[in-house]
Design an enzyme around this catalytic site. Sequence first.
Site, PDB file in Angstrom:
ATOM      1  N   ASN A 132       0.752  -1.252  -0.001  1.00  0.00           N
ATOM      2  CA  ASN A 132      -0.151   0.211   0.111  1.00  0.00           C
ATOM      3  C   ASN A 132       0.828   1.239  -0.132  1.00  0.00           C
ATOM      4  O   ASN A 132       2.091   1.186   0.484  1.00  0.00           O
ATOM      5  CB  ASN A 132      -0.980  -0.005   1.206  1.00  0.00           C
ATOM      6  CG  ASN A 132      -0.483   0.084   2.574  1.00  0.00           C
ATOM      7  OD1 ASN A 132       0.712  -0.842   2.765  1.00  0.00           O
ATOM      8  ND2 ASN A 132      -0.880   0.646   3.624  1.00  0.00           N
TER       9      ASN A 132
ATOM     10  N   GLU B 170      -2.771  -4.933  -2.979  1.00  0.00           N
ATOM     11  CA  GLU B 170      -3.640  -5.899  -3.966  1.00  0.00           C
ATOM     12  C   GLU B 170      -3.420  -5.049  -5.533  1.00  0.00           C
ATOM     13  O   GLU B 170      -3.071  -5.533  -6.289  1.00  0.00           O
ATOM     14  CB  GLU B 170      -4.927  -6.322  -3.913  1.00  0.00           C
ATOM     15  CG  GLU B 170      -4.948  -6.922  -2.367  1.00  0.00           C
ATOM     16  CD  GLU B 170      -5.503  -6.199  -1.117  1.00  0.00           C
ATOM     17  OE1 GLU B 170      -5.934  -6.571  -0.144  1.00  0.00           O
ATOM     18  OE2 GLU B 170      -5.028  -4.978  -1.221  1.00  0.00           O
TER      19      GLU B 170
ATOM     20  N   CYS C 198     -10.225  -4.806   0.277  1.00  0.00           N
ATOM     21  CA  CYS C 198     -11.370  -3.762   0.150  1.00  0.00           C
ATOM     22  C   CYS C 198     -12.116  -4.363  -0.969  1.00  0.00           C
ATOM     23  O   CYS C 198     -11.780  -5.038  -1.699  1.00  0.00           O
ATOM     24  CB  CYS C 198     -10.943  -2.467   0.056  1.00  0.00           C
ATOM     25  SG  CYS C 198     -10.057  -2.103  -1.424  1.00  0.00           S
TER      26      CYS C 198
END
Length: 130
Positions: free
Chosen positions: A39, A52, A83
Amino acid sequence: MSLIDDARAVRENAHAPYSRFKVGAALRATSGTVHVGCNVENVAYPEGTCAEAGAIAAMIAAGDTRIAEIAVIADSPSPVPPCGGCRQKIAEFADGDVTVTLATTAGTTLQTTVSALLPGAFGKGHMEGD
């Protein structure tokens, strides 16, 4: 080295000064190549990039197009699922039965599938007319 190990290693590179919640992701493309992402937050929170999404972008940039399996790791009491937006991104490049391994830095893991994470996924078939 396992996908969890790859995700754990790249997690250390995460840029998370605002949430302090570092996440790493590693995926194996159908070619066998492993792609990783972490991230990357931005001061204009939440205009960052999820781990991701970063791994998927690396896969596409390298010329691969399909996910064979994916792993995600975070420092959390329990495994953290992607998410909603990343679930849709994963579904774009993976079949429903693709294994998704969710892990904690303490060693807890949970295995699921893309279909279990995103039941009733919106797909290109929804955009095709009769």
